[in-house]
Enzyme design. Structure first.
Site, PDB file in Angstrom:
ATOM      1  N   ASP A  95      -9.702  19.833 -39.760  1.00  0.00           N
ATOM      2  CA  ASP A  95     -10.952  20.529 -39.480  1.00  0.00           C
ATOM      3  C   ASP A  95     -10.964  20.904 -37.997  1.00  0.00           C
ATOM      4  OD1 ASP A  95     -11.479  18.201 -38.165  1.00  0.00           O
ATOM      5  OD2 ASP A  95     -13.154  17.590 -39.425  1.00  0.00           O
ATOM      6  N   GLY A  97     -13.182  20.036 -35.624  1.00  0.00           N
ATOM      7  CA  GLY A  97     -13.869  19.135 -34.709  1.00  0.00           C
ATOM      8  C   GLY A  97     -15.334  19.485 -34.558  1.00  0.00           C
ATOM      9  N   ASP A 149     -16.572  26.307 -35.754  1.00  0.00           N
ATOM     10  CA  ASP A 149     -17.843  26.937 -36.132  1.00  0.00           C
ATOM     11  C   ASP A 149     -18.978  25.985 -35.843  1.00  0.00           C
ATOM     12  OD1 ASP A 149     -17.235  24.968 -37.990  1.00  0.00           O
ATOM     13  OD2 ASP A 149     -18.348  25.966 -39.581  1.00  0.00           O
ATOM     14  N   ASP A 268     -12.838  18.410 -50.047  1.00  0.00           N
ATOM     15  CA  ASP A 268     -12.455  17.171 -49.366  1.00  0.00           C
ATOM     16  C   ASP A 268     -13.700  16.328 -49.248  1.00  0.00           C
ATOM     17  OD1 ASP A 268     -13.719  18.734 -47.033  1.00  0.00           O
ATOM     18  OD2 ASP A 268     -13.482  16.711 -46.252  1.00  0.00           O
ATOM     19  N   CYS A 306      -7.345   4.305 -67.511  1.00  0.00           N
ATOM     20  CA  CYS A 306      -7.116   4.895 -66.188  1.00  0.00           C
ATOM     21  C   CYS A 306      -5.668   4.657 -65.764  1.00  0.00           C
ATOM     22  CB  CYS A 306      -8.080   4.276 -65.176  1.00  0.00           C
ATOM     23  SG  CYS A 306      -7.729   4.735 -63.460  1.00  0.00           S
ATOM     24  N   HIS A 338      -8.051   3.376 -56.791  1.00  0.00           N
ATOM     25  CA  HIS A 338      -8.716   3.747 -58.043  1.00  0.00           C
ATOM     26  C   HIS A 338      -9.585   4.991 -57.867  1.00  0.00           C
ATOM     27  CE1 HIS A 338     -10.791   3.386 -61.877  1.00  0.00           C
ATOM     28  NE2 HIS A 338     -11.892   3.647 -61.204  1.00  0.00           N
TER      29      HIS A 338
END
Lengths: 372, 372
Positions: A95, A97, A149, A268, A306, A338
């Protein structure tokens, strides 16, 4: 503009706009929609790069703000870049910052030039700007670089949102000029606050700069869920089909579904690893609070069927509860593995559903069983 | 007496008494001398059972005191025993709980029957005795069970040491009667304080009970190193050749050499994992304090040529230092993996030296380069 990052659209769900694609990066090609685990300080908390590879993670995040402060971009550059420093040979997105700096509140001051702020660690005076952010991200050597930004807070009035968004466009131009690396791709970020008009304007201005990918910024900042969905739809409507779209900071399956249905390809969030460290396991039926006494004698795995490391090796709820209660680090690893698997696997299934023309059914079925 | 645990002497260094052997357990056979990592609360801190297997660990420890309090022996029995509960299919040794209980100081009271104490967690009144310790260890299902003894503090006068050692013998008889499991082997513990006469007497009494193995207890409790060596020599002189000998709570290579030279075969210690969590890496030239600024730009691995997970994968001092400074859990894992490997590998080389008739040279060479 660098050709480091390209997007290949494989299939679009006509009913919703959900997309299945492939994101090509200098460190591999990855199916989208994709969830990207966050490795803030050059480590995805409590897990190893090997474990991330094993679970099928493709792109991970690094945070420019944190790495800028510690250990510093120069050190990482000297080590051969962030991939080498943290031993990760798949793709990395960093990113700008900006988000962290703006979150500092009273500790920062915004001007046209950039942002002066005080480090949350030692109070040292620092400066970030489009140019500094690009230089830091070039030193880190991430595959995908985010433009610097301003993430507009919620609520914000029209005048503020308008001025801020215009500045974000000017900053994006400066980022574009500074980012000259051939093996990195710079993504633009659409802002505009919660105003349809400003969202459209920002999207038109940012896409005019022709970046290899676009993020929709300034969402999931406290606004009602309906408003977020509306702004998301408005923003993606003006993004080109042949570029990837990234929604920052969203990490639960219900939001994935809503955003994918609005044409988002990348996500994310620290959520899965953060809640793991608080003892929460994510499952298709909702969250499981592992310290609760109901799991004391529960010798089943976290979620039946799972495929994560913890579940496929038979680590039980009773065992993980015990480890968590007595403060054993291994509990945090098992829960993090997990939860990350849960989101990555969810995304794989979601993508299969798009490819098989059953995205809407998949979403409906999932949401029926899911408790937030 | 159960035949669960047997010892096979392969080679004895005549000059020193150092032994290379094989320890046969219901969960595999392991070369000795052996270092056993400690998994106090059903987890070797910061590492996984898979990682322990990968580094060649054979036997690990569990602590009866801690497991007795949390999660309780009944729960572990219900889960199918400690091996199954914590997902470890190699051997487990459990201590008796005595050492921790005696360490509680004012919080415990010793009688002939056993020890009444208050839990360090919630102050609850509890009772441990030879019978209770055996029952707990049978519930845990460890391969090697330790007798419930008193670890005499240092210094202690002759009269106290004499009475305590005599009681340890009576308790050993009670342990022997109670421990009836066929798949577990009970080790006796030699006490005697720092008195040659009492050490000999304790060794004679305990070996008369014919256990499948013996520990030398009450050492490394604050006494001078020379005194420890002397008491060790006195104790092992009276132990049978055909049984394994275990020195409890010792975990640095210089002490391994001294003790192996006095006929010890087994060691355990929290040292490698504890110091890892404090940022210390163990190396053949001594300890490396990873947070020190001298490692900021040190892009070498912790120890050149080391085969541990961290070093063989190229994780650098600079990276681990960064992770440690910013509080990333992964730093603790990397350092723990390194330190455990260091001791296990040291023991493998030490054993090779015994087999190749060069134990004394090996010890001399190592100690020349080693800084405590």
């Amino acid at each position: 503009m660098s050709k480091a990052i390209t997007y290949e659209l494989i299939k679009k769900d006509e009913a919703t706009g959900a997309r299945a694609g492939i994101l090509h990066t200098p460190h591999g090609s990855y199916p989208t929609p994709i969830f990207m685990p966050v490795g803030t300080q050059a480590s995805v908390k409590a897990v190893s790069p090997d474990e991330l590879t094993d679970m099928g993670a493709g792109i991970i995040l690094g945070n420019t703000y944190h790495l800028f402060l510690r250990p510093g971009a120069d050190l990482i550059k000297e080590a051969g870049g962030l991939h080498k420093f943290m031993h990760w040979d798949r793709a990395i997105l960093t990113d700008s910052g900006g988000f962290q700096v703006f979150s500092l509140g009273e500790l920062r001051k915004i001007t046209e030039e950039g942002v002066t702020f005080r480090s949350h660690i030692d109070g040292a005076k620092k400066f970030l700007s489009p140019e500094v952010s690009m230089e830091v991200q070039m030193a880190l050597g991430s595959d995908i670089v985010m433009a610097f930004d301003e993430c507009i807070p919620y609520p914000a009035d029209f005048a503020y949102a308008k001025d801020s968004s215009a500045r974000t466009t000017r900053w994006a131009e400066r980022c574009r000029k500074t980012m000259t690396a051939e093996n990195q791709g710079l993504f633009g970020i659409v802002q505009g606050g919660m105003y349809r008009e400003l969202r459209e304007r920002s999207a038109r201005e940012i896409t005019a700069l022709d970046f290899p990918g676009y993020a929709v910024g300034g969402l999931s900042v406290g606004e009602p869920s309906e408003l977020m969905r509306e702004m998301l739809s408005v923003s993606t409507a003006f993004l080109p089909e042949d570029k990837p779209r990234y929604l920052m900071g969203v990490g639960t399956p219900d939001f994935f579904l809503a955003a994918v249905a609005r044409g988002i390809d990348m996500f994310d969030c620290v959520y899965p690893t953060r809640v793991a460290r608080n003892g929460l396991a994510m499952t298709a039926t909702g969250r499981l609070v592992i310290k609760n006494s109901e799991y004391t004698h529960d010798h089943r795995v976290l979620e039946e069927g799972c495929g994560c490391y913890a579940c496929r090796n038979g680590y039980t709820r009773a065992y993980i509860r015990h480890l968590f209660r007595v403060g054993e680090i291994f509990a945090l690893r098992l829960l993090s593995l997990h939860n990350l698997w849960f989101l990555l696997e969810f995304m794989r299934r979601l993508r299969e559903a798009i490819l098989a023309d059953r995205f809407s059914d998949f979403a409906t079925d999932f949401l029926q069983g899911y408790k937030k």
